[in-house]
Every structure is written in structure tokens, then in C-alpha cells.
Design a protein around this motif. Sequence first.
Motif, PDB file in Angstrom:
ATOM      1  N   ALA A   1       0.416  28.481  24.763  1.00 39.01           N
ATOM      2  CA  ALA A   1      -1.022  28.709  24.764  1.00 39.01           C
ATOM      3  C   ALA A   1      -1.693  27.832  23.726  1.00 39.01           C
ATOM      4  O   ALA A   1      -1.065  27.367  22.776  1.00 39.01           O
ATOM      5  N   SER A   2      -2.984  27.610  23.937  1.00 37.93           N
ATOM      6  CA  SER A   2      -3.764  26.898  22.926  1.00 37.93           C
ATOM      7  C   SER A   2      -4.206  27.902  21.867  1.00 37.93           C
ATOM      8  O   SER A   2      -4.095  29.116  22.060  1.00 37.93           O
ATOM      9  N   ARG A   3      -4.718  27.380  20.766  1.00 40.25           N
ATOM     10  CA  ARG A   3      -5.181  28.262  19.700  1.00 40.25           C
ATOM     11  C   ARG A   3      -6.281  29.195  20.193  1.00 40.25           C
ATOM     12  O   ARG A   3      -6.307  30.382  19.844  1.00 40.25           O
ATOM     13  N   GLU A   4      -7.174  28.657  21.026  1.00 43.15           N
ATOM     14  CA  GLU A   4      -8.289  29.468  21.521  1.00 43.15           C
ATOM     15  C   GLU A   4      -7.777  30.725  22.214  1.00 43.15           C
ATOM     16  O   GLU A   4      -8.304  31.816  22.017  1.00 43.15           O
ATOM     17  N   ALA A   5      -6.728  30.568  23.031  1.00 42.72           N
ATOM     18  CA  ALA A   5      -6.195  31.713  23.770  1.00 42.72           C
ATOM     19  C   ALA A   5      -5.532  32.716  22.825  1.00 42.72           C
ATOM     20  O   ALA A   5      -5.667  33.930  22.998  1.00 42.72           O
ATOM     21  N   VAL A   6      -4.839  32.209  21.810  1.00 41.15           N
ATOM     22  CA  VAL A   6      -4.161  33.094  20.859  1.00 41.15           C
ATOM     23  C   VAL A   6      -5.187  33.833  20.004  1.00 41.15           C
ATOM     24  O   VAL A   6      -5.091  35.041  19.786  1.00 41.15           O
TER      25      VAL A   6
ATOM     26  N   GLY B   1      -1.637  27.878  28.743  1.00 34.65           N
ATOM     27  CA  GLY B   1      -2.995  28.211  29.139  1.00 34.65           C
ATOM     28  C   GLY B   1      -3.935  28.181  27.955  1.00 34.65           C
ATOM     29  O   GLY B   1      -3.533  28.414  26.815  1.00 34.65           O
ATOM     30  N   GLY B   2      -5.195  27.899  28.239  1.00 35.06           N
ATOM     31  CA  GLY B   2      -6.204  27.838  27.184  1.00 35.06           C
ATOM     32  C   GLY B   2      -7.395  28.712  27.485  1.00 35.06           C
ATOM     33  O   GLY B   2      -7.318  29.652  28.296  1.00 35.06           O
TER      34      GLY B   2
ATOM     35  N   HIS C   1       3.523  31.958  20.802  1.00 32.97           N
ATOM     36  CA  HIS C   1       3.267  31.075  21.950  1.00 32.97           C
ATOM     37  C   HIS C   1       2.355  29.895  21.598  1.00 32.97           C
ATOM     38  O   HIS C   1       2.143  29.019  22.426  1.00 32.97           O
ATOM     39  N   GLN C   2       1.793  29.913  20.416  1.00 30.88           N
ATOM     40  CA  GLN C   2       0.768  28.907  20.110  1.00 30.88           C
ATOM     41  C   GLN C   2       1.330  27.497  19.922  1.00 30.88           C
ATOM     42  O   GLN C   2       2.273  27.290  19.166  1.00 30.88           O
TER      43      GLN C   2
END
Lengths: 265, 333
Positions: free
Chosen positions: B242-247, B216-217, B256-257
Amino acid sequence: MRIIVPIKQVPETSNVKMDPVTGTVIRAGVETVVNPLDLYALEAALRLKAQHGGTVTAITMGPPPAIKALKEAVAMGCDDAVLVSDRKFGGSDTWATSYTLAQAVRKLGAYDLIIAGERATDGDTAQVGPGIASWLDIPIATYVARIGALAEGRLTLERLVEEGYQQLSVPLPALLTVVKEIAVPRLPTLRGKKAAKHCDIPVFSAENMGLDPSFLGLKGSPTKVVKIDAPKVTRGGKTVQAGDDEAVSAAVGQLIGFLEEKGLV
Amino acid sequence: MSFVWTVAEHAHGELKAVSFELLARGRKLADKLGTPLAAVVIGDQVSEARMRELIERGADKVYSVQDPRLAHFVCESYARILSTLIKTYRPDIILAAATSSGRTLMPYVAVKARAGLTADCTELDIEAETGNLLQTRPAIGGNIMATIKTPNHRPQMATVRPKSSKPLPKDTSRHGEIITIPVDDGMIDTRVSVLGYRKDAADFVNLEEADIVVAGGKGMKKAEHFSLLNNLAQTLGGVVGASREAVDRGWIGYPHQIGLSGKTISPKLYIGAGISGSIQHLAGIKTSEVIVSVNNDPDANLHKIADFAIVGDAFQVLPELQRQLKLRKGRAE
């Protein structure tokens, strides 16, 4: 404590453009930055310095314009910097690069810690850090996510590995490669920028390091690039619209059919 | 006699799947060269039955180097042992997994062996005229594929991403030899000690070794919405990325990144929801076998490289996908 941080100047990834004819990366005119993953190494080093005192030296191997990356490191708070530069180093693979950088570290004299980024975003090998440690015969801890206590010349730390966080006790001197989780990199300060402007950056060459010429550059590199291709960018995939409830249900039905076909569900 | 070697990986006495994937790669190369294939096991408590499985899945020989002091990966000891074996047996090719240990061990050893090493190979082949190993790998964030060889140095070393090849089926009629290498104190480097492992069960994930990753992002909008991804991952038998934005927004932990400053993965199936597909993220997923994208932005970059793109709202598509998968499961039972 003296910490050495090897950094690399890389093309800004979001700007990478491919030559559609030759399939190679267009480097001309592309902006360069400090490898983003090296910023975590610089930050980790600067925090250790704040905690335990000492100095942080940034070092990079590259053509003369790579000095810009070193100045940025000084602007962040590094005490000094060294450029490892010589035409003879051109075309080095990770073996020759780690040899050259390890010899530069030797020339710098005594040190306690080398902290590197996990990998560079251009070459993407993650091999130079472990390679330097091997040349220097010092212990290595890769993928370090946390640095803990320093006591009696040993550092406690945690590596992010497949099983979780591996907790290690490592004697100094040692080499660490760090991941993003280690700390949020600081921005350059005004004072740092001033220091960067005036700092004197020595250049280490093949000659003044007394390097073995057969270990340098393209000639000294065991690996050779035979061919460069552009991978196929699109997969010729299927696109379905899912605007309303009915379309969502139909699209998902198609997706499940597709996954079944591929044996994935 | 030349040899192709693979370096087996293990945890708690069990061999990891990647050990068998490497043998499938190695078998192909060994057959082309007409040479034997050997697996090297450096560890502790890996039973004979487990090592037999290496033979059943392609190895002709297994070098077993086991000692309680080798239970956990410590680069210096493992490197010392692998270097000693290289000097003794002079293999032509060594393949290891592109894992946290493989990517540490191989460069440490390659320096000492004056060997050529190529990271993260996606294709391996033998050059017909010379017998050299041809190693193809993505570079510059997956924007180019470089083919590399090591013409004048041996061994030729390469790491291969987990999940990028399939293990050979078990063949119990295969014969092979298990060679036990005695461990003496000189082979153990005692400088670094492993204190233990910390596993935050709630927030730890083995992304690289997962067959299915549901990521997810920014489009997932908040942490709570990741439960949609968790549920879907559970139904599919996968894990959450996850994308970096989500992390960076704190919706999920760094392990998760996926992407340039996170993990690079090659799962059988990657589903990205609410992920626009920055170059940095795409670099981490490009070698996935099947890419599915769910995003209501028709221009999302991820759609462009996806095998199956749904232009739609993730908050509608994910629950519907979950519902239909459950229904399908129910029917099958």
C-alpha cells in the motif's frame, strides 16, 4: 533517563531536482528539513521522557546551517541540542560519520538511550545508527515498532522484521532505531519555539572532541564515490486506454499477454 | 588467499531464498577474481543437507557456526562471530542481504573491521585494473545511482536487496567443504534476549521477499476495496502492499507500507492500483523488475515509470484482470 536523538538535516525529497546535464542532485536553493524518519525518533524519545522523566538531547552532524534542524527538535520539546560541526567532517561516509557521532555522544557523558530514525531519506543507508552502537559497544535494536515496559534497567520492545514482530528485552544503555509505526510525531509548540529561539547550542568540533584525524571526513572514509549517474527515469513503457467495458477487457487482455511474455503468470 | 563471502539467512532451520541469490552475485565476483566463494551460516539447526544446497548453488565452502543461542538474530552475538571469522580468514568481499538483520549486522561489523560498507547495492562488479569491488546503489530516493568503491580497506562489504538477483540452478555435481566452527561462550553476547515473535496473521506481510506485490493507494477509496487487491494477489501468488495514503487512512496496516517511510521492494512484478506515484512511493518501488500501473488519471506519475500502464478505473480493471486470470487458469487445468 537521559535520551540522545541523533538527527539529520536533509533536502526536502519532494523538491529534489536533477541536473539533466551532470546527472547530479541540485542542492542549491533546495529547502532542507529534519529527516522525516527522525521525527519518529524524536517523538519516541519525548514520550519516554513524559513517562519516565529525564531529558532529551538532539544532536546533529553537519554544516552550521544544520542548527535549524536542532532548533526544530527543541521546538518539539527536546531539552537541549548539540551541533557537531567541523570542516574536517566534510565528505564523511557512514563509517566516519558514526565514529564522529559516537565520540560526540561520549563527550555528552552518561546516557540511557540513543534513539535514531530508521534511516535518512537522502543517503538511505540505515548504517549510521548501528554504526554508532558499534563504536559505543552498546546493544542495538533496529526497526523498533513498539516500546514497552522499563524494569530493572531493561526495556521490552518489538522490532518489525520479516517474520513478524520480534520481541526483545534490551538492557540500557542501548541504541534503538524506530519505524513510523512507533508514534505520530507532534508538532512544535509555541513554548517550544520560544525555547528554540533562546537556546544555546554548543558546537562540538574535531579539536574539542579530541578526535583521531585519520578517522575523519573524506580521508577517514573507507568508501569513495567513483561515479554518479541518473538512472533512466522512464522505462519506455506501454500505455493503454481503458475507457469503457470493451476497452477494459481488451486492455486487461493485453496486460496478461505482456505478463505472459515476461514469464510472470 | 583471498575470498568472497556471503552471509546466509535462515528461519527455523530453513535457509531463505536470499541466501542463494547472494551466492549467484558472489559466484560472478569470485570467478572474476579467481578466488573461492564461501557462505557463512550463523544460526541453529541448519542441517547438513541445507548447507549442501549452498554448495550446489555456488559456494566452494560453508562456514557453519551453530548453537541454540544463535537460533534468532541478535546483532551483538552475530557481529562478534562474523568479526572473529573476518579476523581469522580475512575475506576480501562480504555480501549480505539488505534485510532487517543484514542491514543491522553489516554496519555493526563494518565499524569494528574498519571496512567500507555500501547499502542496497543493485549492481556489483570487479574493477578490472585493481580488483576492487564496484558497488552501484540508488540514493536520494532513487534519483541517482552512485558507484562506490573501497580502495584501501578490507573487507569490502555490501548489502543487496532480496529478489534483485536470481539463484543459480542446483548443480549436484559441485563439490565443496563444510567447515564447522565450534561455538564457545565468549562468542555469545548475552545482553539482549529474544522473548519471542508476535505475528498478526491477518495483517502481516513479508513484502521484501515477495515475487509479486499488488499495491493500492488513495484511489482505492476505502478499506473494503482492498479485497480486490487481496483476491488479485492470491490469484497471482503475491502479497498486498500500500501507499502511505492508504496506510494513514487506516485501510491497511503499516507492515504493508511501501515507500520512503515504509519498505523498499524489488519484486519481479509490482502492480500499483489507484496510486498516483508520489516521489516517496516511487523511491520504494523503482528497482522492481516490472511495474504495472492502473489509474484513471492519465497524468499519474506511476504511469510514467510503468512498463505497462492502464489508464482506467481500478474498480473495473482489477475485477476484469481477476476474471481473465481465473479463466486462463481454468483453461490451463
